[in-house]
Design a protein around this motif. Sequence first.
Motif, PDB file in Angstrom:
ATOM      1  N   PRO A  46      45.798  36.091  59.466  1.00 39.24           N
ATOM      2  CA  PRO A  46      46.551  35.844  60.697  1.00 39.24           C
ATOM      3  C   PRO A  46      45.768  36.265  61.929  1.00 39.24           C
ATOM      4  CG  PRO A  46      47.367  37.798  59.577  1.00 39.24           C
ATOM      5  CD  PRO A  46      46.370  37.162  58.650  1.00 39.24           C
ATOM      6  N   TYR A  47      46.157  35.728  63.086  1.00 38.81           N
ATOM      7  CA  TYR A  47      45.586  36.096  64.386  1.00 38.81           C
ATOM      8  C   TYR A  47      44.080  35.816  64.454  1.00 38.81           C
ATOM      9  CZ  TYR A  47      50.003  38.614  64.295  1.00 38.81           C
ATOM     10  OH  TYR A  47      51.331  38.944  64.155  1.00 38.81           O
ATOM     11  N   ARG A  48      43.643  34.750  63.799  1.00 40.67           N
ATOM     12  CA  ARG A  48      42.241  34.315  63.851  1.00 40.67           C
ATOM     13  C   ARG A  48      41.275  35.372  63.321  1.00 40.67           C
ATOM     14  NH1 ARG A  48      39.631  33.335  68.082  1.00 40.67           N
ATOM     15  NH2 ARG A  48      40.708  34.723  69.500  1.00 40.67           N
ATOM     16  N   ALA A  49      41.757  36.354  62.569  1.00 45.36           N
ATOM     17  CA  ALA A  49      40.880  37.394  62.039  1.00 45.36           C
ATOM     18  C   ALA A  49      40.750  37.238  60.534  1.00 45.36           C
ATOM     19  CB  ALA A  49      41.437  38.774  62.359  1.00 45.36           C
ATOM     20  N   TYR A  50      39.605  37.631  60.006  1.00 43.77           N
ATOM     21  CA  TYR A  50      39.457  37.664  58.558  1.00 43.77           C
ATOM     22  C   TYR A  50      40.215  38.850  57.994  1.00 43.77           C
ATOM     23  CZ  TYR A  50      35.553  34.329  58.540  1.00 43.77           C
ATOM     24  OH  TYR A  50      34.782  33.216  58.642  1.00 43.77           O
ATOM     25  N   ARG A  51      40.735  38.648  56.800  1.00 47.81           N
ATOM     26  CA  ARG A  51      41.181  39.816  56.058  1.00 47.81           C
ATOM     27  C   ARG A  51      39.944  40.666  55.780  1.00 47.81           C
ATOM     28  NH1 ARG A  51      43.581  35.409  53.214  1.00 47.81           N
ATOM     29  NH2 ARG A  51      45.813  35.198  53.676  1.00 47.81           N
ATOM     30  N   PRO A  52      40.067  41.996  55.731  1.00 46.41           N
ATOM     31  CA  PRO A  52      38.877  42.823  55.447  1.00 46.41           C
ATOM     32  C   PRO A  52      38.169  42.340  54.186  1.00 46.41           C
ATOM     33  CG  PRO A  52      40.701  44.209  56.130  1.00 46.41           C
ATOM     34  CD  PRO A  52      41.273  42.829  55.971  1.00 46.41           C
ATOM     35  N   TYR A  53      36.853  42.317  54.239  1.00 46.64           N
ATOM     36  CA  TYR A  53      36.071  41.779  53.134  1.00 46.64           C
ATOM     37  C   TYR A  53      34.847  42.663  52.900  1.00 46.64           C
ATOM     38  CZ  TYR A  53      33.347  39.892  57.068  1.00 46.64           C
ATOM     39  OH  TYR A  53      32.615  39.751  58.213  1.00 46.64           O
ATOM     40  N   ASP A  54      34.274  42.539  51.731  1.00 49.00           N
ATOM     41  CA  ASP A  54      33.068  43.288  51.381  1.00 49.00           C
ATOM     42  C   ASP A  54      31.843  42.401  51.591  1.00 49.00           C
ATOM     43  OD1 ASP A  54      34.742  45.346  50.635  1.00 49.00           O
ATOM     44  OD2 ASP A  54      34.698  44.827  48.505  1.00 49.00           O
ATOM     45  N   ALA A  55      30.723  43.034  51.927  1.00 47.67           N
ATOM     46  CA  ALA A  55      29.483  42.298  52.160  1.00 47.67           C
ATOM     47  C   ALA A  55      28.303  43.187  51.787  1.00 47.67           C
ATOM     48  CB  ALA A  55      29.386  41.854  53.616  1.00 47.67           C
ATOM     49  N   ALA A  56      27.136  42.600  51.791  1.00 47.27           N
ATOM     50  CA  ALA A  56      25.909  43.348  51.506  1.00 47.27           C
ATOM     51  C   ALA A  56      24.884  43.043  52.578  1.00 47.27           C
ATOM     52  CB  ALA A  56      25.356  42.981  50.131  1.00 47.27           C
ATOM     53  N   VAL A  57      24.115  44.069  52.961  1.00 47.31           N
ATOM     54  CA  VAL A  57      22.985  43.877  53.856  1.00 47.31           C
ATOM     55  C   VAL A  57      21.718  43.899  53.012  1.00 47.31           C
ATOM     56  CG1 VAL A  57      21.665  44.768  55.799  1.00 47.31           C
ATOM     57  CG2 VAL A  57      24.157  44.967  55.796  1.00 47.31           C
ATOM     58  N   VAL A  58      20.966  42.809  53.055  1.00 48.32           N
ATOM     59  CA  VAL A  58      19.668  42.744  52.391  1.00 48.32           C
ATOM     60  C   VAL A  58      18.604  42.928  53.461  1.00 48.32           C
ATOM     61  CG1 VAL A  58      18.060  41.325  51.068  1.00 48.32           C
ATOM     62  CG2 VAL A  58      20.516  41.270  50.551  1.00 48.32           C
ATOM     63  N   THR A  59      17.750  43.934  53.276  1.00 43.71           N
ATOM     64  CA  THR A  59      16.698  44.267  54.224  1.00 43.71           C
ATOM     65  C   THR A  59      15.347  43.921  53.621  1.00 43.71           C
ATOM     66  OG1 THR A  59      18.010  46.097  55.126  1.00 43.71           O
ATOM     67  CG2 THR A  59      15.635  46.125  55.569  1.00 43.71           C
ATOM     68  N   VAL A  60      14.561  43.122  54.335  1.00 41.14           N
ATOM     69  CA  VAL A  60      13.219  42.760  53.884  1.00 41.14           C
ATOM     70  C   VAL A  60      12.216  43.361  54.846  1.00 41.14           C
ATOM     71  CG1 VAL A  60      11.596  40.882  53.449  1.00 41.14           C
ATOM     72  CG2 VAL A  60      14.000  40.643  52.775  1.00 41.14           C
ATOM     73  N   ASP A  61      11.312  44.186  54.299  1.00 43.05           N
ATOM     74  CA  ASP A  61      10.321  44.895  55.111  1.00 43.05           C
ATOM     75  C   ASP A  61       8.967  44.771  54.427  1.00 43.05           C
ATOM     76  OD1 ASP A  61       8.995  46.515  56.898  1.00 43.05           O
ATOM     77  OD2 ASP A  61       9.858  48.393  56.179  1.00 43.05           O
ATOM     78  N   ASP A  62       8.089  43.964  55.030  1.00 39.46           N
ATOM     79  CA  ASP A  62       6.743  43.774  54.498  1.00 39.46           C
ATOM     80  C   ASP A  62       6.773  43.308  53.039  1.00 39.46           C
ATOM     81  OD1 ASP A  62       3.984  43.700  54.678  1.00 39.46           O
ATOM     82  OD2 ASP A  62       3.727  45.800  54.101  1.00 39.46           O
ATOM     83  N   GLY A  63       7.688  42.394  52.743  1.00 37.78           N
ATOM     84  CA  GLY A  63       7.765  41.808  51.409  1.00 37.78           C
ATOM     85  C   GLY A  63       8.635  42.559  50.422  1.00 37.78           C
ATOM     86  N   ARG A  64       8.985  43.798  50.715  1.00 37.86           N
ATOM     87  CA  ARG A  64       9.866  44.569  49.837  1.00 37.86           C
ATOM     88  C   ARG A  64      11.300  44.488  50.357  1.00 37.86           C
ATOM     89  NH1 ARG A  64       5.364  47.564  50.906  1.00 37.86           N
ATOM     90  NH2 ARG A  64       6.483  48.725  52.518  1.00 37.86           N
ATOM     91  N   PHE A  65      12.281  44.582  49.437  1.00 41.12           N
ATOM     92  CA  PHE A  65      13.654  44.474  49.904  1.00 41.12           C
ATOM     93  C   PHE A  65      14.543  45.545  49.289  1.00 41.12           C
ATOM     94  CE2 PHE A  65      13.877  41.938  46.017  1.00 41.12           C
ATOM     95  CZ  PHE A  65      15.129  42.230  45.503  1.00 41.12           C
ATOM     96  N   THR A  66      15.605  45.894  50.042  1.00 44.92           N
ATOM     97  CA  THR A  66      16.647  46.810  49.590  1.00 44.92           C
ATOM     98  C   THR A  66      17.997  46.174  49.903  1.00 44.92           C
ATOM     99  OG1 THR A  66      16.654  47.979  51.711  1.00 44.92           O
ATOM    100  CG2 THR A  66      15.248  48.875  49.961  1.00 44.92           C
ATOM    101  N   THR A  67      19.028  46.648  49.215  1.00 40.04           N
ATOM    102  CA  THR A  67      20.382  46.120  49.408  1.00 40.04           C
ATOM    103  C   THR A  67      21.343  47.281  49.641  1.00 40.04           C
ATOM    104  OG1 THR A  67      19.888  44.287  47.919  1.00 40.04           O
ATOM    105  CG2 THR A  67      22.204  44.697  48.424  1.00 40.04           C
TER     106      THR A  67
END
Length: 297
Positions: A46-67
């Motif tokens: 409702p009210y143009r908002a998403y229900r709270p949701y889960d997500a992940a940030v994937v970080t890529v640094d010089d070819g290596r990645f973390t989540t």
Amino acid sequence: MQKTTALAPYARLPRAYRDHHVLTSTVDAFGRAQWLLTDQAPKDGPYRAYRPYDAAVVTVDDGRFTTTELSALTAHHPRLDTLPDGGFVVADARSRAPERQVQVFDALGRESWTFRVGDAVEHLLTDESGALWTGYFDEGVFGGDELSWAGLRRWGTDGEALWTYDGVAGGEISDCYALNVHRTQAWACAYHHFALLEIRPGRKSGPEVVAWANPVRAAKALAVRGERVAFFGGYGDEHDRLVECELVDGEVRPLVTGRLTRPDGRRIGRRRVVARGPRIHVQEEPYTDWAVLDLGA
């Protein structure tokens, strides 16, 4: 014959995440590429908002990645950046008072703070000190949310208002077209004067703003290295225009006008841009790869 300049490949989302939904992506103050991902697009509530949701940030640094896993995000139109301590900032570009549309997460993905920065956030970039810069588009500047009226602001990660553009140096901002944040300094170009605004930190009374008269109109990104400046974008068929300039006697002087292309030489289409000092980072749909123009290269 018009000069063309090709972007260079910069960072790629790891193949293991290619079937995820990309909510947004950025390149942070330390040169790391970030993607905010979900398994599928969040559902409307409702009210143009998403229900709270889960997500992940994937970080890529010089070819290596973390989540890093984040929980209970609320942003419908998310903007993402990182903090010097390894934490993250996720903000909704659109909001209505008294919604706290900015969520700050620590390095483990735990929410630590929420606050408001106003409606119609076009740009959200953190600097190396952890401060948050926000540039606003016209619906915020001329809307009912006074936090957006200045067009350009700087915030602490606890929501403290650190600086507000007052329009004295370069005229009022109607729409913040381009914003570059590097170290603790920023540059911006805004409709309708399009002066190049240089915001220098370090003064006790607040940052110093220097305005350079600028004939280049409607650029969506800019890169700065010493006395050299490059503007990318424009109206209509100039969406991929690249104007190389120099700063002389208080003004921007164009030297060469051409086009910025993909690494393979083809024309750039629909894209995101993030500017950091001498670099303009460009990301096209489906938003899995970043390419870069580097004035220092």
